[in-house]
Design a protein around this motif. Structure first.
Motif, PDB file in Angstrom:
ATOM      1  N   ALA A   1     -25.371 -43.345  29.108  1.00  0.00           N
ATOM      2  CA  ALA A   1     -24.557 -44.449  29.621  1.00  0.00           C
ATOM      3  C   ALA A   1     -24.795 -45.706  28.784  1.00  0.00           C
ATOM      4  CB  ALA A   1     -24.888 -44.708  31.088  1.00  0.00           C
TER       5      ALA A   1
ATOM      6  N   GLU B   1     -23.028 -45.423  25.579  1.00  0.00           N
ATOM      7  CA  GLU B   1     -21.581 -45.577  25.683  1.00  0.00           C
ATOM      8  C   GLU B   1     -21.162 -47.010  25.957  1.00  0.00           C
ATOM      9  OE1 GLU B   1     -19.204 -42.903  27.801  1.00  0.00           O
ATOM     10  OE2 GLU B   1     -19.784 -41.276  26.468  1.00  0.00           O
ATOM     11  N   ASP B   2     -21.843 -47.699  26.841  1.00  0.00           N
ATOM     12  CA  ASP B   2     -21.476 -49.072  27.165  1.00  0.00           C
ATOM     13  C   ASP B   2     -22.652 -49.727  27.873  1.00  0.00           C
ATOM     14  OD1 ASP B   2     -20.507 -51.453  28.180  1.00  0.00           O
ATOM     15  OD2 ASP B   2     -18.510 -50.653  28.535  1.00  0.00           O
TER      16      ASP B   2
ATOM     17  N   ALA C   1     -21.814 -52.109  30.909  1.00  0.00           N
ATOM     18  CA  ALA C   1     -21.389 -51.367  32.093  1.00  0.00           C
ATOM     19  C   ALA C   1     -22.580 -50.630  32.695  1.00  0.00           C
ATOM     20  CB  ALA C   1     -20.281 -50.381  31.730  1.00  0.00           C
TER      21      ALA C   1
ATOM     22  N   ARG D   1     -20.526 -34.158  23.502  1.00  0.00           N
ATOM     23  CA  ARG D   1     -20.056 -35.452  23.967  1.00  0.00           C
ATOM     24  C   ARG D   1     -19.934 -36.433  22.796  1.00  0.00           C
ATOM     25  NH1 ARG D   1     -20.567 -37.300  28.989  1.00  0.00           N
ATOM     26  NH2 ARG D   1     -22.346 -35.996  29.449  1.00  0.00           N
TER      27      ARG D   1
ATOM     28  N   ARG E   1     -16.791 -36.107  20.849  1.00  0.00           N
ATOM     29  CA  ARG E   1     -15.655 -36.789  21.457  1.00  0.00           C
ATOM     30  C   ARG E   1     -15.707 -38.273  21.138  1.00  0.00           C
ATOM     31  NH1 ARG E   1     -16.607 -33.677  26.753  1.00  0.00           N
ATOM     32  NH2 ARG E   1     -17.632 -35.529  27.488  1.00  0.00           N
ATOM     33  N   GLU E   2     -16.913 -38.858  21.266  1.00  0.00           N
ATOM     34  CA  GLU E   2     -17.035 -40.289  21.024  1.00  0.00           C
ATOM     35  C   GLU E   2     -16.548 -40.641  19.635  1.00  0.00           C
ATOM     36  OE1 GLU E   2     -20.973 -41.865  21.699  1.00  0.00           O
ATOM     37  OE2 GLU E   2     -21.106 -40.731  23.552  1.00  0.00           O
TER      38      GLU E   2
ATOM     39  N   GLU F   1     -12.749 -39.934  18.974  1.00  0.00           N
ATOM     40  CA  GLU F   1     -11.827 -40.845  19.623  1.00  0.00           C
ATOM     41  C   GLU F   1     -11.890 -42.245  19.055  1.00  0.00           C
ATOM     42  OE1 GLU F   1     -12.616 -40.421  23.705  1.00  0.00           O
ATOM     43  OE2 GLU F   1     -11.922 -38.356  23.595  1.00  0.00           O
TER      44      GLU F   1
ATOM     45  N   PHE G   1     -17.223 -45.494  31.372  1.00  0.00           N
ATOM     46  CA  PHE G   1     -17.891 -44.830  30.255  1.00  0.00           C
ATOM     47  C   PHE G   1     -16.839 -43.893  29.658  1.00  0.00           C
ATOM     48  CE2 PHE G   1     -21.274 -45.856  33.282  1.00  0.00           C
ATOM     49  CZ  PHE G   1     -21.975 -46.745  32.486  1.00  0.00           C
ATOM     50  N   PRO G   2     -16.344 -44.220  28.486  1.00  0.00           N
ATOM     51  CA  PRO G   2     -15.101 -43.573  28.041  1.00  0.00           C
ATOM     52  C   PRO G   2     -15.223 -42.070  27.806  1.00  0.00           C
ATOM     53  CG  PRO G   2     -16.015 -44.969  26.310  1.00  0.00           C
ATOM     54  CD  PRO G   2     -16.816 -45.230  27.534  1.00  0.00           C
ATOM     55  N   HIS G   3     -16.420 -41.607  27.498  1.00  0.00           N
ATOM     56  CA  HIS G   3     -16.537 -40.179  27.172  1.00  0.00           C
ATOM     57  C   HIS G   3     -17.198 -39.373  28.262  1.00  0.00           C
ATOM     58  CE1 HIS G   3     -16.407 -42.650  23.559  1.00  0.00           C
ATOM     59  NE2 HIS G   3     -15.416 -41.848  23.296  1.00  0.00           N
ATOM     60  N   MET G   4     -17.430 -40.014  29.383  1.00  0.00           N
ATOM     61  CA  MET G   4     -17.881 -39.264  30.546  1.00  0.00           C
ATOM     62  C   MET G   4     -16.635 -38.920  31.362  1.00  0.00           C
ATOM     63  SD  MET G   4     -21.283 -41.123  31.894  1.00  0.00           S
ATOM     64  CE  MET G   4     -22.650 -41.532  30.831  1.00  0.00           C
TER      65      MET G   4
ATOM     66  N   ARG H   1     -11.804 -37.108  30.934  1.00  0.00           N
ATOM     67  CA  ARG H   1     -12.634 -38.194  30.417  1.00  0.00           C
ATOM     68  C   ARG H   1     -12.062 -39.556  30.776  1.00  0.00           C
ATOM     69  NH1 ARG H   1     -11.898 -36.587  24.946  1.00  0.00           N
ATOM     70  NH2 ARG H   1     -11.088 -34.658  25.807  1.00  0.00           N
TER      71      ARG H   1
END
Lengths: 438, 245
Positions: free
Chosen positions: A262, A265-266, A269, A397, A400-401, A404, B98-101, B141
Motif C-alpha cells: 500500500a 502504491e500510494d 493514501a 502486481r 500491472r503497476e 499501466e 490503491f490503483p493496482h489493488m 483493479r
C-alpha cells in the motif's frame, strides 16, 4: 518406414505426456520448476567437477568455492528485495548491512578482543585461545538481530524522507559504515575493527564432537571433509537462501506485506488508511537488514575474515541491479537475475572474455572484459528498461503497476516515469513517478 | 434524516486552528463543531482551506496553533494511524484508491487497523449493500474503475474502518451528474445508519441539501455558519456559491 513409425510413437507419447501435464493441478504445475531447480542446486557439488571446461562462450559452470559467494550475493539480493521491491524504498546503502553482519561475526567469533576470553559453543578452538568465540550458528542469528537493529537506527532518521532524498541519505550511510570500519582501530586507544587489516581469522562453522558422533554432522567445516569443505558451505548457504525465500514469501502475504505494498502504491493514501508509515517502513528496513546481516556474517566465516575493502559502494549498486533486473518484488526474478549477475561478476565475464579473446580477436588486440564489468551491467540495465521494464520474471502486481504507468509501448515507459517524477506534487501524491524505479 | 442540528453531543471541536504549508498560512484560526449524528458541510471556493481543515483533523498536517478535540480527547498532534483508530476515517480528495489493488483489497486496506474478522465481514457486506456495483467489481483493479465507481470504492474503503466520524473530501468532483445524485443519496443513507459526516464540497447546492449545518470558508477563515437551510437562503451565499442572482 520403421523410423517414421517410431517417431510417430514417440510424438504421440510426448503429446500424451503434455496432456497429462495439463491435467495436473495448478499447484503441482507451478511447483515443479521450483522442485527441479532446488534439486539441481542441492546436487550441484556432485556434478560440478564433471562439467566440461571447454563449453562455448561460458567455458564452464562456476566452481564450488565461487558458487558459495554467488549464493551469498543472491541471498542479499533477496533481502534487498524486501526494502526496494516490496516497500518501494530506494536503498543505495545496503552494503552497510552486509558490513555490520560481517563485523558482528568478526567480533563474536575470532581472537579480535584479546583482552577477554569468552567461549560458547565454538568448535575446534583451543580452550586457551583469547577473544570471543561463540558458535557460528548463534553468531549468524546474533548478526541478523544486530543488523536489524542497525537497520532500525539508520531507518529512524532517514525514512521520513521520500524517494530520491531517501536514496541519497542511504547512500551516505553505505559510505559511513565502511569508513568507520576502516578507521575504527583506535577509538580512544581501543581497537574495534583492526582498521584496514580487517579481522581475521574468523572461526569456521561446525557442529562439534557431540553431534558428530551422534548423527555424523561435521565437527568443523574447514577441516578436510571429503572431498572439500566447500560442499558444506554450499549446502549451508543454500539452506539459508531457502529460509530467506520462505520468510520473504510469508512476509509478502502478511498484513505487514500488504501495508508495504500500500505504501509503495500510494504513501499518503496508506497513511490515511491508518497504516503507521514510519513503523511500517522501518520494519521493511529491519527485514531487509536481517537477511543482509546473516549474509554478511556467513561470508565472513566462509572467507575467515572481514575486511573493509569488501564493502564498496559498488556492492549496493550491484545488489540493486539484481532486484531491478529480476523484477522488483519478484522473488524468483531476483534469484535468477542475482545468480546471473553474481556469476558474471565472479566467473562469467572472465570466462566470456577469454572466449572472445581466443576465438574472435587477434592476439594483438585482446580486451580485458572484467575491467568493464560495471559498464556491462549498466548496458544490461538500460536494455532491460527498454525491452522488458518489468524485469525478467515480473511480480504480478508490479507488472500491472509498470504496464499501466504507460499508455504506449514499453519504450515510452521510462520517459513517462521521469516526467512523472518532475511534475509538481507528484512525489507528494504518490503517482507512478513517486517511487523511484531505478 | 435522523437528527436535526445541534441535538447530539459535540463529537468534534476545532478551536482556533492555524495550519501552515511552509510559511503559507492555509488556516487562519478555524473554529467549528460537529455534533453526533449530523451531516456538516464545509463549503467555499478553491483555496479556502476546506481540504486543509480535513488534513488537519486526520493528522496528515499538524496545526501550528489551536486544538482539535475528538470525543473529549485532544488529537491535535496525534499521528494519522492513531486518529483512524480513534474513529475518524476519510475518503480523500481525488479518491486515491490503491490503483493496482482490487476493489476488495482496497476495501480491506480500509479495515487495516481492525482485528475483528467477523466485524470486518459485516462491514464488507454493508458496503456491498450500499454500493452493489462494488460487489460486482470486487475483483477489478481500482485504477480501472470509472470515476463514480472509484468514489464509491473510496467511500466504502473509509467505511471499512467503522468510523464514528466519516470525512468526505469533494465526493462529487469530476463525476457525471447522475453519479453525483447517487453519491449524495448514499451519503444520506450512511448518515441515517448512524455515522456522523463532515462533508467538504464545492458543489454547495448539493452539499447544503444533504447537510443540517454548514460552514462557509473564505481564505482560511470561517466566514459564515448557520443552518444549512438558512445558508441556502442567505443572499451572499446564493450569489457567491450557488451562482444565483
Amino acid at each position: 518406414m520403421r523410423g517414421y513409425r517410431q517417431r510417430a510413437v514417440r510424438a504421440s507419447r510426448l503429446s500424451r505426456v503434455a496432456e497429462a501435464w495439463g491435467t495436473l493441478p495448478e499447484r503441482t504445475r507451478s511447483l515443479t520448476p521450483v522442485v527441479i531447480v532446488v534439486a539441481l542446486a542441492v546436487t550441484y557439488p556432485f556434478y560440478v567437477d564433471s562439467v566440461p571446461t571447454n563449453l562455448p562462450v561460458i567455458k564452464t559452470v562456476p566452481p564450488l568455492h565461487d558458487a558459495v559467494t554467488i549464493l551469498v550475493f543472491v541471498m542479499m539480493g533477496v533481502g534487498l528485495n524486501i526494502v526496494v521491491g516490496y516497500a518501494g524504498l530506494l536503498d543505495l546503502g545496503y552494503v552497510a548491512f552486509y558490513a555490520i553482519g560481517a563485523y558482528t561475526a568478526g567480533w563474536l567469533a575470532s581472537g579480535q578482543f584479546e583482552q577477554v576470553k569468552v567461549h560458547f559453543g565454538a568448535v575446534g578452538i583451543p580452550s586457551s585461545a583469547t577473544g570471543i568465540h561463540i558458535s557460528i550458528w548463534l553468531v549468524l542469528l546474533i548478526a541478523a538481530v544486530v543488523t536489524a537493529v542497525g537497520g532500525i537506527l539508520i531507518g529512524l532518521p532517514t525514512l521520513r524522507l521520500r524517494g530520491d532524498y531517501l536514496a541519497i541519505v542511504t547512500l551516505g550511510f553505505g559510505e559511513i559504515i565502511p569508513q568507520f570500519v576502516r578507521n575504527g582501530d583506535e577509538l580512544h586507544g581501543f581497537d574495534l575493527t583492526h582498521g584496514t587489516f580487517g579481522i581475521s581469522p574468523i572461526d569456521p562453522p561446525g557442529f562439534g564432537h557431540t553431534l558428530n558422533s551422534a548423527i555424523g554432522l561435521p565437527v568443523r567445516y574447514d577441516e578436510s571433509f571429503p572431498p572439500t569443505p566447500d560442499r558444506l558451505f554450499f549446502w549451508t548457504i543454500l539452506a539459508l537462501i531457502l529460509l530467506t525465500l520462505f520468510c520473504s514469501m510469508r512476509l509478502r502475504d502478511s498484513r505487514l506485506g500488504r501495508a508495504w505494498i500500500a505504501i509503495r502504491e500510494d504513501e499518503t493514501a496508506a497513511g490515511a488508511m491508518g497504516i503507521p508509515l514510519m513503523r511500517t517502513k522501518t520494519w521493511a528496513y529491519a527485514g531487509g537488514a536481517f537477511f543482509g546481516g546473516i549474509a554478511g556474517a556467513y561470508i565472513a566465516t566462509f572467507n575467515s575474515g572481514a575486511f573493509p575493502t569488501q564493502f564498496d559502494f559498488n556492492i549496493s549498486v550491484f545488489l540493486l541491479c539484481m532486484v531491478i533486473l529480476g523484477g522488483m518484488g519478484s522473488l524468483w526474478g531476483v534469484v535468477v537475475a542475482g545468480t546471473i549477475l553474481a556469476w558474471l561478476n565472479f566467473d562469467g565475464l572472465g570466462n566470456i572474455g577469454s572466449w572472445i579473446n581466443t576465438t574472435l580477436l587477434p592476439s594483438s588486440h585482446q580486451i580485458d572484459v572484467p575491467k568493464y564489468s560495471f559498464g556491462i551491467y549498466g548496458i544490461i540495465i538500460v536494455l532491460m528498461m527498454l525491452f522488458r521494464p518489468t524485469g525478467l520474471i515480473p511480480e504480478r502486481r508490479r507488472k500491472r503497476e509498470i504496464e499501466e504507468a504507460t499508455h504506449g509501448g514499453p519504450l515510452d515507459q521510462p520517459l513517462y516515469e521521469m516526467r512523472g517524477a518532475d511534475e509538481p506534487g507528484a512525489g507528494e501524491r504518490g503517482e507512478p513517478g513517486k517511487v523511484p524505479r531505478g | 434524516m435522523s437528527t436535526t442540528a445541534g441535538n447530539g453531543q459535540v463529537i468534534l471541536k476545532l478551536d482556533g486552528v492555524h495550519t501552515f504549508y511552509g510559511t503559507i498560512e492555509a488556516l487562519k484560526g478555524i473554529t467549528l463543531e460537529v455534533h453526533e449524528g449530523e451531516v456538516v458541510t464545509l463549503i467555499g471556493a478553491n483555496g479556502a482551506g476546506k481540504s486543509t481543515t480535513l488534513r488537519s483533523i486526520n493528522g496528515l498536517n499538524t496545526p501550528r496553533e489551536g486544538s482539535i478535540v475528538f470525543q473529549g480527547k485532544n488529537i491535535t498532534r496525534r499521528p494519522p494511524h492513531e486518529i483512524v483508530q480513534m474513529g475518524i476515517s476519510q475518503s480523500p480528495e481525488g479518491r486515491r484508491l490503491f490503483p493496482h489493488m482490487t476493489v476488495l483489497e482496497n476495501l480491506e486496506m480500509g479495515a487495516f487497523q481492525r482485528k475483528d474478522r467477523s466485524g470486518i465481514r459485516e462491514d464488507l457486506d454493508r458496503v456491498y449493500g450500499l454500493f452493489p456495483r462494488l460487489a460486482e467489481r470486487k475483483g477489478q483493479r481500482g485504477g480501472t474503475l470509472s470515476g463514480g465507481e472509484q468514489q464509491m470504492c473510496a467511500i466504502g474503503r473509509a467505511l471499512m474502518a467503522r468510523p464514528k466520524l466519516l470525512m468526505l473530501d469533494e465526493p462529487s468532483m469530476g463525476l457525471a451528474p447522475i453519479f453525483v445524485e447517487k453519491i449524495f443519496e448514499i451519503i444520506g443513507e450512511i448518515n441515517s445508519q448512524g455515522t456522523t459526516i463532515l462533508l467538504v464540497e464545492q458543489n454547495a447546492l448539493m452539499a447544503l441539501d444533504a447537510a443540517q449545518r454548514g460552514y462557509v470558508l473564505e481564505t482560511g477563515k470561517v466566514a459564515l455558519t448557520d443552518d444549512a437551510k438558512r445558508l441556502r437562503e442567505n443572499e451572499q451565499v446564493r450569489k457567491t456559491y450557488l451562482g444565483e442572482e
